[in-house]
Design a protein around this motif. Structure first.
Motif, short mmCIF file in Angstrom:
data_model
loop_
_atom_site.label_atom_id
_atom_site.label_comp_id
_atom_site.label_asym_id
_atom_site.label_seq_id
_atom_site.Cartn_x
_atom_site.Cartn_y
_atom_site.Cartn_z
N ILE A 99 0.88 -1.15 0.12
CA ILE A 99 -0.07 0.18 -0.07
C ILE A 99 0.93 1.33 -0.13
N ASN A 100 1.16 1.70 -1.22
CA ASN A 100 2.11 2.83 -1.26
C ASN A 100 1.55 4.16 -0.82
N ILE A 101 1.69 4.52 0.54
CA ILE A 101 1.11 5.67 1.10
C ILE A 101 1.38 6.84 0.48
N SER A 102 2.59 7.14 -0.14
CA SER A 102 2.85 8.24 -0.64
C SER A 102 1.89 8.53 -2.01
N LYS A 103 1.55 7.57 -2.59
CA LYS A 103 0.64 7.76 -3.75
C LYS A 103 -0.75 7.51 -3.53
N GLY A 104 -1.19 7.43 -2.28
CA GLY A 104 -2.60 7.53 -1.89
C GLY A 104 -3.35 6.10 -2.05
N GLU A 105 -2.69 5.13 -2.08
CA GLU A 105 -3.06 3.76 -1.92
C GLU A 105 -4.14 3.50 -0.89
N GLN A 106 -3.72 4.24 -0.02
CA GLN A 106 -4.66 3.80 1.42
C GLN A 106 -6.29 4.11 1.25
N PHE A 107 -6.54 4.94 0.30
CA PHE A 107 -7.52 5.49 0.07
C PHE A 107 -8.48 4.65 -0.86
N ALA A 108 -7.99 3.46 -1.48
CA ALA A 108 -8.63 2.83 -2.30
C ALA A 108 -9.70 2.12 -1.67
N PRO A 109 -11.28 2.25 -2.14
CA PRO A 109 -12.33 1.56 -1.66
C PRO A 109 -11.84 0.29 -1.15
N ASP A 110 -11.39 -0.77 -1.77
CA ASP A 110 -11.29 -2.09 -1.46
C ASP A 110 -10.47 -2.12 -0.23
N PHE A 111 -9.56 -1.26 0.01
CA PHE A 111 -8.56 -1.21 1.21
C PHE A 111 -9.25 -0.79 2.40
#
Length: 233
Positions: free
Chosen positions: A34-46
């Motif tokens: 989960i690359n937090i610098s690219k905002g992947e932590q905001f993906a709906p599935d996550f």
């Protein structure tokens, strides 16, 4: 052989807690970066797994009763894995309280204060002396608490436990928090001893190449906006 645990992860002090624990346990796990610098932590599935949009989180396909379970928050994950395996988290109530108090000390104090020290020292858009001094001094105080605790013992609790694993990554970041481990000889001995454990070495190494491929956060203004500008919406 049980199915691997899915670990949603990025190499940070909070993420390292779980890779160290999983390596110590010898449990199979599959890393989902989960690359937090690219905002992947905001993906709906996550967000279905980690509603606070923070990693780490896990999905254990062999949860209680044989059904999958997801767990977010690093301290809760450590406790869950400790209960699941009966390792590094004692079942005796007195011993468990000893571990819990140092785990929550890290979750409520060492981690947040070290994170703020790192932020104000390296990433704040303007140097605010009060913020730098406030958090650098508090980390220094907390290191002193650990140093006194470790003066006559090997580990934070009676035996090596999830409390030690929780704190290791935050002590590893001592330079970014403005600290000198030579000022804390008992803490330094603890850190160097545990850092030599094969599972700790392996845990710290997970995702190292992923992180090294990125620009340093201090140079990545887009990543700073993602990490430091979050609001409810």
């Amino acid at each position: 052989m049980s199915a691997p645990i899915d670990l949603y992860y990025w190499p940070t002090p909070n993420g390292w807690k779980i890779t160290i624990m999983l390596e110590e346990l010898g449990l199979p796990y599959a890393v989902k970066y989960i690359n937090i610098s690219k905002g992947e932590q905001f993906a709906p599935d996550f967000l279905k797994i980690a509603p606070n949009n923070r990693m780490p989180a896990i999905v254990d396909p062999d949860g209680p009763g044989g059904s999958p379970i997801s767990v977010f928050e690093s301290g809760a994950i450590l406790q869950y894995l400790g209960r699941k395996t009966g390792k590094f988290y004692p079942s005796d109530e007195r011993a468990r309280v000893d571990v819990d108090q140092w785990l929550f000390w890290q979750m409520g104090g060492l981690g947040p204060m070290a994170g703020q020290a790192n932020h104000f020292r390296h990433y704040a858009p303007e140097k605010i002396a009060y913020g730098i001094d406030r958090y650098t001094n508090e980390v220094n105080r907390l290191y002193g608490v650990m140093n006194r605790r470790l003066a006559d013992r090997e580990f934070l609790a009676t035996e090596y436990s999830i409390a030690d694993m929780a704190c290791l990554g935050w002590v590893r970041q001592y330079e970014s928090g403005g600290q000198d481990l030579n000022d804390f000889p008992h803490l330094q001995r603890w850190f160097e001893t545990l850092s030599a454990r094969p599972a700790v070495i392996a845990g710290f190494d997970v995702g190292r190449e992923e992180r090294e491929r990125q620009k340093h956060l201090s140079e990545d203004k887009d990543a700073q906006k993602i990490l430091f500008g979050q609001r409810a919406q």
